[in-house]
Structure formats: structure tokens, C-alpha cells
Motif scaffolding. Structure first.
Motif, mmCIF file in Angstrom:
data_model
loop_
_atom_site.group_PDB
_atom_site.id
_atom_site.type_symbol
_atom_site.label_atom_id
_atom_site.label_comp_id
_atom_site.label_asym_id
_atom_site.label_seq_id
_atom_site.Cartn_x
_atom_site.Cartn_y
_atom_site.Cartn_z
ATOM 1 N N GLY A 32 10.706 0.253 -2.832
ATOM 2 C CA GLY A 32 11.722 -0.057 -3.845
ATOM 3 C C GLY A 32 12.421 -1.386 -3.630
ATOM 4 N N TRP A 33 12.292 -1.961 -2.442
ATOM 5 C CA TRP A 33 13.014 -3.197 -2.138
ATOM 6 C C TRP A 33 12.606 -4.314 -3.096
ATOM 7 C CZ3 TRP A 33 11.731 -8.170 -0.522
ATOM 8 C CH2 TRP A 33 12.802 -8.944 -0.038
ATOM 9 N N ALA A 34 11.296 -4.389 -3.391
ATOM 10 C CA ALA A 34 10.817 -5.481 -4.242
ATOM 11 C C ALA A 34 11.337 -5.363 -5.677
ATOM 12 C CB ALA A 34 9.294 -5.527 -4.235
ATOM 13 N N ASP A 35 11.773 -4.143 -6.081
ATOM 14 C CA ASP A 35 12.307 -3.987 -7.441
ATOM 15 C C ASP A 35 13.505 -4.906 -7.669
ATOM 16 O OD1 ASP A 35 10.408 -2.090 -7.739
ATOM 17 O OD2 ASP A 35 11.762 -0.366 -7.549
ATOM 18 N N ALA B 59 7.395 -9.269 -6.176
ATOM 19 C CA ALA B 59 6.739 -8.232 -6.985
ATOM 20 C C ALA B 59 5.222 -8.232 -6.783
ATOM 21 C CB ALA B 59 7.081 -8.440 -8.455
ATOM 22 N N ASP B 60 4.672 -9.420 -6.530
ATOM 23 C CA ASP B 60 3.213 -9.509 -6.383
ATOM 24 C C ASP B 60 2.736 -9.168 -4.969
ATOM 25 O OD1 ASP B 60 3.102 -10.259 -9.005
ATOM 26 O OD2 ASP B 60 3.026 -12.415 -8.593
ATOM 27 N N TRP B 61 3.643 -8.793 -4.095
ATOM 28 C CA TRP B 61 3.250 -8.387 -2.744
ATOM 29 C C TRP B 61 3.072 -6.875 -2.644
ATOM 30 C CZ3 TRP B 61 5.219 -11.315 2.121
ATOM 31 C CH2 TRP B 61 5.115 -12.702 1.922
ATOM 32 N N VAL B 62 3.292 -6.178 -3.735
ATOM 33 C CA VAL B 62 3.309 -4.715 -3.700
ATOM 34 C C VAL B 62 1.985 -4.157 -4.229
ATOM 35 C CG1 VAL B 62 4.456 -2.687 -4.675
ATOM 36 C CG2 VAL B 62 5.811 -4.672 -3.969
ATOM 37 N N LEU B 63 1.457 -3.169 -3.542
ATOM 38 C CA LEU B 63 0.226 -2.505 -3.986
ATOM 39 C C LEU B 63 0.494 -1.772 -5.294
ATOM 40 C CD1 LEU B 63 -2.707 -1.875 -2.792
ATOM 41 C CD2 LEU B 63 -1.734 0.343 -2.175
ATOM 42 N N ARG B 64 -0.330 -2.039 -6.296
ATOM 43 C CA ARG B 64 -0.079 -1.455 -7.620
ATOM 44 C C ARG B 64 -1.274 -0.641 -8.094
ATOM 45 N NH1 ARG B 64 4.696 -3.178 -9.685
ATOM 46 N NH2 ARG B 64 5.595 -4.857 -8.411
ATOM 47 N N GLY B 65 -0.959 0.471 -8.725
ATOM 48 C CA GLY B 65 -1.991 1.355 -9.263
ATOM 49 C C GLY B 65 -2.478 0.858 -10.611
ATOM 50 N N TRP C 288 5.719 6.348 8.683
ATOM 51 C CA TRP C 288 6.463 5.289 8.019
ATOM 52 C C TRP C 288 6.396 5.475 6.506
ATOM 53 C CZ3 TRP C 288 4.109 0.861 11.398
ATOM 54 C CH2 TRP C 288 4.808 0.797 12.602
ATOM 55 N N ASN C 289 6.801 6.648 6.031
ATOM 56 C CA ASN C 289 6.646 6.896 4.601
ATOM 57 C C ASN C 289 7.701 6.163 3.781
ATOM 58 O OD1 ASN C 289 8.786 8.397 5.335
ATOM 59 N ND2 ASN C 289 7.936 10.368 4.729
ATOM 60 N N GLN C 290 8.593 5.440 4.451
ATOM 61 C CA GLN C 290 9.560 4.636 3.707
ATOM 62 C C GLN C 290 9.051 3.208 3.522
ATOM 63 O OE1 GLN C 290 9.517 5.127 6.882
ATOM 64 N NE2 GLN C 290 11.006 3.971 8.047
ATOM 65 N N ILE C 291 7.861 2.929 4.055
ATOM 66 C CA ILE C 291 7.340 1.556 3.993
ATOM 67 C C ILE C 291 6.241 1.458 2.933
ATOM 68 C CG2 ILE C 291 6.291 -0.322 5.308
ATOM 69 C CD1 ILE C 291 8.996 0.301 6.413
ATOM 70 N N GLN C 292 6.427 0.523 2.036
ATOM 71 C CA GLN C 292 5.507 0.299 0.915
ATOM 72 C C GLN C 292 4.232 -0.403 1.389
ATOM 73 O OE1 GLN C 292 5.716 0.711 -2.672
ATOM 74 N NE2 GLN C 292 3.608 -0.021 -2.465
ATOM 75 N N LYS C 293 3.084 0.084 0.926
ATOM 76 C CA LYS C 293 1.846 -0.649 1.220
ATOM 77 C C LYS C 293 1.816 -1.946 0.409
ATOM 78 C CE LYS C 293 -1.429 2.872 2.734
ATOM 79 N NZ LYS C 293 -2.704 3.529 2.449
ATOM 80 N N PRO C 294 1.306 -3.022 1.010
ATOM 81 C CA PRO C 294 1.260 -4.296 0.295
ATOM 82 C C PRO C 294 -0.046 -4.451 -0.489
ATOM 83 C CG PRO C 294 0.548 -4.638 2.531
ATOM 84 C CD PRO C 294 0.818 -3.156 2.391
ATOM 85 N N CYS C 295 -0.004 -5.332 -1.477
ATOM 86 C CA CYS C 295 -1.242 -5.836 -2.062
ATOM 87 C C CYS C 295 -1.672 -6.982 -1.167
ATOM 88 C CB CYS C 295 -1.017 -6.353 -3.479
ATOM 89 S SG CYS C 295 -2.385 -7.405 -3.998
#
Ligand code: ZN
Length: 746
Positions: free
Chosen positions: A146-149, A155-161, A175-182
Motif C-alpha cells: 500500500g505504500w506506493a499508493d 507505482a511502476d515498481w509494484v507487481l500488478r495482476g 513478510w506478508n506486509q511486504i509487496q512483491k515488486p515488478c
């Protein structure tokens, strides 16, 4: 045997490989095209000589005193503790969950207040004469979900579906609080290149990248940049990846991912080398079929992943050293760990870095450190954060001893190599069966085989197929392929040539059932060489399977007709062809039914082969039934024409020996007394080791050489050195954790 001379070029290393290095700039590709290949360093950069024997201590950036809050960070104290522990190099982590310097590219720690921790540490290191290199992310997660929101520049560093929304957290280590990167978008890659430039602008010696090719850290991303670049590379729409059955698209995606990683590693290496610094990489995730095969050849060195069990640590460590040795690269391996256990435990060990700040080391640190050294790898102590606080009731004595011994054995260890009786070869090609949705057990079976050889004191080395060439084979007595599911036509040819000239091959289970792209090969890839026709996929496992020798044969040792041996419950359906002979069959006790041939012997030219249709070695690793081990040992001895073993010992089972030849030819036997509290099959528990007394070891002397002196390095004393039948007989009065026996040749 000079492996370096002929392996130094990529042409040499490609000899056993499935396919030549992919040419650069290859645009649209067929789905099953060859994977990109890492190249040996060829830009003329020379790393500093100290790097190949550095005593490195890791300062972690994901825990106190820098995370979650930057508090009490004192570079002077940090460097002082590193020196107290015996280190001469710090791996500092300024690019972690935050950047700890004023980065223009990576999210900066909000509590940094204009400080530059790299400068602070570097200044203290330079004052104290300690080397420093910096850890950086390369494709692994760093941002909180959520940090990148609220920071759209990332925004482009976040893994997106496929729906464009963020997905994927790094939760397998808590580390389920850590977002996977793109990790594949242009924005992210440009960011990492900028980070690399920023690191190199500091007064540091090198840069370490965590987890290139680390598939577990990332995933398939559907952001606009990834959509565009994947289409340009493969000609395919990325949405095809939504269908998990679409293997053509999946294979193309991994090919693209490999190319992105290769391009990025080479671009970063250029930045780093042009600033006069060295590059290291994490390599622990790369022995996976879809990773960048030759990644380890790109940097000046790499970190081999550690392993909680000592025999698997030996297996992984020897293999890592075999990847580094041909190129004079550094192979590092963690000493100690900051996780209580790796997987499958209650939340007491999650998130992963929980125990960073306590110093509770015990003798297991000695065992791990000496094991790393015995393999030819440099220990990398984790972590400096613990010593920084000095809390806990443990001690830093073990790590100090490991580093102290390391200093004392430098001339013996540097540029040394194992003296193998047998070498197990895990194959890259076996890992390629993911392409056809098959499963291979090559790694596990190779580990089980290594354990059986360690327990039988048959001197072992481990060399991955990516470093096997015809000339390397020429220096080997016996090699083992354990469940090496995939074999290429090129490999089959050089193996056959080598055996025809007198080499000996042991192959087990589904070795050569498929080609290097995971496609089932009728009869098997090694049919003529092994005298074995493979008739298809493994049969369903059945309990109560025994091997029944059909005749007395040296490969079966003491087991002859009428005996029943523990066999493997798995079986590949095969038939002997040509002159090959079935030495034993596999019989099911409950059904009173023969399931098929179990052991097949063949003579091929001047050489010998043995094939086992199951995996005694995998069975041994979980059951440790003695007959399994003995049978494997008698097969290996038969294949070695009963050559005397390079060393023996009277020590109880659990004492592992690794025999090495120093650069000057001296013999060095590392004895690792892994006996004691062993009720630790999952985590890295504190361990107690039982001291042994009056252990005898016999070490074979090279022909024509005598003994000048035998020195017990850890005990710090010389002992008598009588010679009997070509062996020097060494009495070790007491053996606790480890001893290093140096045979100085006359
Ligand atoms: Zn993306």
C-alpha cells in the motif's frame, strides 16, 4: 588436472551444456528456444586480490538499529564489533526496506535526516583498514503493502495482476506486509541502475546484488511496461500467461525474464567495473530450471545458499565451489543465520529477521564455518547486528575461531581442490522438465547419494553439469548421475566417449528419460551407453519392494543370490539390451511379484556402467538403512576398479571427511564430527556435539611422495606420521566438532 585453463572461455563451458549461448539481440523466439547464458567476465576488470580470501561480516538492513526505526546507529561501534569478531570486510546493507543514504532512485528512510550511512560506515572502515561492499536489492521485495499508493512515483515498481491492481506479498518467510515488486519493468530496472551508480559514487569496494533470478521474490507482472516489452520480445500477448496450461507462453516468459536479468546484470556490472569496484551476487535461487543458467559466471563471486543439514551444506557448498573454481571466482556461504527455522513452523520464527539482535551462538557456528571452508567456500557471518547489541547469553567465540583458523589455513585452502573418488553431477538439464510439467528429484537424489558416500568415506566432489566438459571428464574416475531426468544429445555423446575410453558411470532412476527440454525420449537418452532401454514414466510407488541379486557380482559386494535387500519403492520400467546384464531384480514381497530389473551392468568400450532403476540414495537419505549405503559403495568401488580410497577413518558414522589437495600438492583432510544432538531436521537449532577420542585417519599419499610432517591445525600440534601401504596413519587424540589434518609432503 587443470580445469581452469580450458574452462576459462564460454566455448569451453558450453561443451556439456544443452545448447550454445543464445546470441544477443535475438528478438522473437520460439517458445522452446535456448535460454540466455551468462558469460564469464571478459571486460578486463581485475578484482582486488584480498576478495578471494576475505572474512566478511554481514550487517543486515531489515532489523535494528536501522529498521523499523533508525536509532542508535553508530558506524564506529559497528566497525569495532566487526573487527572483534575477526572480520576484515563488512557487507553493509544501505538498500533494504529503505535506502539509508540520500538516494534519488530508491525510497529513502524517512528518519534519515540527510545522513548518509554509507559514508559514515565507509569512513570508519577506511580508518580501521576494513573493506566494505554494499548490498542492494535487485529484484526482491522492499516496499510495505500500500505504500506506493501514496507515492505514485513508485507505482511502476509494484507487481500488478491482469486487472492492473497490485498483487503478491512475500509471505513465505512471514513478510506478508511486504509487496512483491515488478522486477521486469523499465522503471524498476532504471531505478536499480541508478541505485548502482549512486552506490558506486561512494568510497566502497564493491556491490552485492540480492537474488537475481530469485523467482520466489517476484512473479509475472502485467503492468503496461511488462506487456509492451514481453510482446516485443516474444510476439505474444502477455495475457496468455493467465492460462497456466499455456506452456509455450510460459516458456517464452521465462526466456524473456532471463534475458532481462542478463541484460541488467551486465549493465550493472559495467557501471560497477567502470568505477573500479567488484560485483557479487546472491546465487542461491539459480539452480532452478527457469533461472539464468550461467548467472554465476557474470560477477566476481557469488553467495551459495546455506543449508541447515551438514551433509546438504556439503553438497551445496562443494557444488558452489565447483562453479567458482574454473573462473577464480569467490563462493561465499552463510555462517550462522538469522532465522530460527526456514519453513513450516509456528509464527515464533516469523518474520524471518526476528532474531537478528541476539548473540546466542554455540558450537553449530564452528560446524557450519568449518564445513563452509572444507567445501572451499568463504564463510559470511550473519549477522553483525547481533554483535552490535551484544545481548543474549551466547558467545562470539565460535565465529572468532572460524576466522582465526581461516587465517591459518590460507595457503592450504586457497586454490585447493577436492580429491574425489567419485563426483556426483547434478544436471541443469534435469531441471528443465518443468517445460513438460514433469517433476525431477535430481537435487534430492544427488544429496542422498552424497550422504551415502560421506558415510562410506568414499571421497566425494560435486560438480554441476554446466561445468562438465570432455576434458573435465577425462580427469574423473567415476561420476554419478542420480535421477538426472534430462540429458542432452551432446551430453550423451561426451559421456559415451569418456566411458568408451575407460570412464565409469553410475546412473540411477530416470537419468536420461528425457532430453534437455524435458521431452520424453523413447528408450532413453543413454540407451546404448547403459545397455538399458527405458520403457516410459516411473511406475506407481509400491511398499515392500526388495532387490534380489541374481548372481554374485563384484558390483553387489557381499550380496549374492538368495539375499534380499531393501530396495526403492519407486521403479522405472526398463529392459537390458545388447550385452548388458541384469544383476538384480525388484521384487514386491506382498504381491510376490517381480516388478522389473533393478540393477543393470554394462561394459562399453574400455569402460563400465551401472544402472539402478530406483533410487537407493533417496531412500538412504530418509531411512539410512545400512544395506542401501553398502550396495551403493560396492557399486562405486566396482566402477573404480577397486582402487584404494583416498582416505579412511575409524570415526563413527556422522563424521564426514573432505579431502583436499592444496595448491602445493599437500593433502588436507577436513574431519567434521557431526555427532551429537541431531534432533533438528527442520530448523537451525543450537546444537551440541559429542567429543570423540582416539580417532584414526589414513590418508593416501600421492605416488612417489613421502611425508615430512603431519599437523593437526585446530589442535595446533604435530603428530607422528607412520606410513603403511601408501597411506600416512594419523592418530587424532581428540576430535570435537572438527579437525583439519595437514599432510605436508616430502
Ligand atoms: Zn511490470
Amino acid at each position: 588436472m587443470d580445469r581452469r585453463a580450458f574452462l576459462i572461455t564460454s566455448a569451453g563451458v558450453a561443451a556439456f551444456s544443452a545448447s550454445p549461448a543464445a546470441s544477443r539481440g535475438e528478438g522473437a523466439i520460439a517458445g522452446d528456444g535456448p535460454l540466455p547464458e551468462g558469460q564469464p567476465a571478459s571486460d578486463g576488470y581485475q578484482p582486488p586480490s584480498w576478495l578471494r580470501y576475505s572474512r566478511t561480516i554481514y550487517f543486515d538492513g531489515k532489523t535494528p538499529p536501522v529498521y523499523p526505526h533508525l536509532r542508535e546507529f553508530d558506524a564506529g561501534r559497528l566497525v569495532k564489533v566487526a573487527i572483534q569478531l575477526g572480520g576484515d570486510t563488512i557487507r553493509f546493507e544501505p538498500v533494504s526496506n529503505w535506502a539509508y543514504y540520500p538516494s534519488k532512485a530508491f525510497p529513502v528512510c524517512p528518519e534519515l535526516n540527510g545522513r548518509d550511512l554509507i559514508d559514515e560506515v565507509s569512513r570508519e572502515c577506511r580508518k580501521a583498514g576494513v573493506h566494505i561492499y554494499c548490498y542492494s536489492k535487485f529484484g526482491n521485495p522492499s516496499m510495505v503493502v500500500g505504500w506506493a499508493d501514496s507515492h505514485p512515483e513508485y507505482a511502476d515498481w509494484v507487481l500488478r495482476g491482469p486487472d492492473g491492481k497490485p498483487y503478491g506479498t512475500y509471505n513465505n518467510l512471514g513478510w506478508n506486509q511486504i509487496q512483491k515488486p515488478c522486477s521486469t519493468s523499465d522503471a524498476y530496472r532504471q531505478g536499480i541502475r541508478q541505485v548502482t551508480r549512486e552506490l558506486c559514487a561512494h568510497d566502497i569496494d564493491g556491490v552485492y546484488f540480492d537474488a537475481p533470478s530469485g523467482w520466489g521474490y517476484t512473479d509475472i507482472c502485467y503492468c503496461p511496461s511488462c506487456r509492451k516489452n514481453f510482446l516485443a520480445f516474444s510476439g505474444m500477448d502477455l495475457d496468455r500467461l493467465q492460462n497456466k496450461e499455456d506452456m509455450e507462453a510460459r516458456i517464452a516468459w521465462f526466456h524473456w525474464w532471463n534475458q532481462v536479468n542478463l541484460d541488467e546484470l551486465e549493465a550493472c556490472r559495467k557501471i560497477i567495473h567502470e568505477s573500479g569496484k567488484f560485483m557479487l551476487c546472491h546465487n542461491g535461487d539459480t539452480w532452478m530450471g527457469f533461472a539464468l543458467r550461467g548467472q554465476y559466471r557474470i560477477p566476481e563471486g557469488f553467495m551459495v545458499e546455506h543449508s541447515p543439514q551438514i551433509y546438504t551444506r556439503l553438497m551445496t557448498g562443494l557444488m558452489g565451489a565447483s562453479m567458482a573454481r574454473p573462473y577464480h571466482k569467490v563462493a561465499q556461504m552463510y555462517l550462522g543465520s538469522y532465522c530460527v527455522s526456514n519453513f513450516g513452523q509456528p509464527p515464533h520464527c516469523q518474520p524471518w529477521g526476528l532474531h537478528d539482535a541476539t548473540m546466542e551462538d554455540g558450537d553449530e557456528i564452528l560446524m557450519e564455518g568449518f564445513t563452509n571452508l572444507a567445501c572451499g567456500n568463504l564463510p559470511l557471518y550473519a549477522t553483525l547486528n547481533r554483535g552490535y547489541y551484544g545481548s543474549g547469553s551466547g558467545s562470539d567465540r565460535p565465529v572468532r575461531e572460524v576466522f582465526d583458523v581461516m587465517r591459518r589455513v590460507e595457503v592450504l585452502l586457497k586454490d585447493s581442490a577436492p580429491v574425489p573418488y567419485i563426483t556426483v553431477v547434478p544436471t541443469w538439464e534435469a531441471l528443465q522438465v518443468w517445460r513438460t510439467n514433469r517433476k525431477t528429484w535430481n537435487v534430492e537424489m544427488s544429496q542422498g547419494f552424497a550422504l551415502a558416500m560421506l558415510d562410506e568415506r568414499l571421497s566425494l566432489d560435486v560438480c554441476p553439469s554446466t561445468e562438465v566438459t570432455a576434458r573435465w571428464l577425462g580427469s574423473q574416475r567415476v561420476i554419478a548421475l542420480c535421477g538426472a531426468t534430462g540429458v542432452s544429445a551432446g551430453q550423451a555423446r561426451i559421456l559415451a566417449d569418456w566411458v568408451r575410453e575407460g570412464g565409469s558411470l553410475l546412473a540411477t532412476y530416470d537419468t536420461g528419460l528425457c532430453d534437455e527440454l524435458g521431452r520424453l525420449k523413447p528408450g532413453g537418452m543413454l540407451q546404448e551407453l547403459l545397455g538399458v532401454e527405458m520403457k516410459g514414466e516411473p511406475l506407481a510407488s509400491l511398499s515392500e519392494c526388495y532387490y534380489r541379486p541374481k548372481e554374485s557380482h563384484p558390483a553387489l559386494g557381499d550380496y549374492g543370490p538368495g539375499t534380499r535387500l531393501m530396495g526403492d519403492t519407486q521403479l522405472l520400467p526398463v529392459a537390458a539390451v545388447g550385452e548388458a546384464k541384469v544383476l538384480a531384480d525388484c521384487w514386491n514381497l506382498g504381491l510376490d511379484e517381480v516388478r522389473g530389473p533393478a540393477i543393470i551392468a554394462n561394459n562399453y568400450g574400455k569402460g563400465r556402467t551401472l544402472y539402478v532403476s530406483g533410487s537407493l540414495e533417496a531412500h538412504y537419505a530418509s531411512s539410512r538403512v545400512v544395506s542401501l549405503r553398502r550396495l551403493l559403495a560396492s557399486m562405486v568401488s566396482y566402477l573404480a576398479y577397486d582402487a584404494p580410497p583416498p582416505f579412511t577413518t575409524t570415526a563413527p558414522r556422522g563424521v564426514y571427511g573432505v579431502l583436499r589437495q592444496a595448491a602445493n600438492g599437500d593433502r588436507v583432510l577436513w574431519l567434521l564430527a557431526n555427532v551429537g544432538f541431531k534432533d533438528a531436521d527442520i530448523g537451525r537449532m543450537r546444537q551440541e556435539f559429542v567429543p570423540l577420542s582416539h580417532v584414526q585417519a589414513k590418508i593416501q599419499l600421492p605416488s612417489g611422495r613421502g611425508v615430512k610432517k603431519v599437523h593437526l591445525i585446530r589442535a595446533g600440534r604435530s603428530v607422528a606420521a607412520p606410513v603403511e601401504n601408501g597411506y600416512v596413519v594419523v592418530e587424532i587424540p581428540s576430535l570435537h566438532v572438527a579437525e583439519i589434518v595437514h599432510v605436508e609432503l616430502a
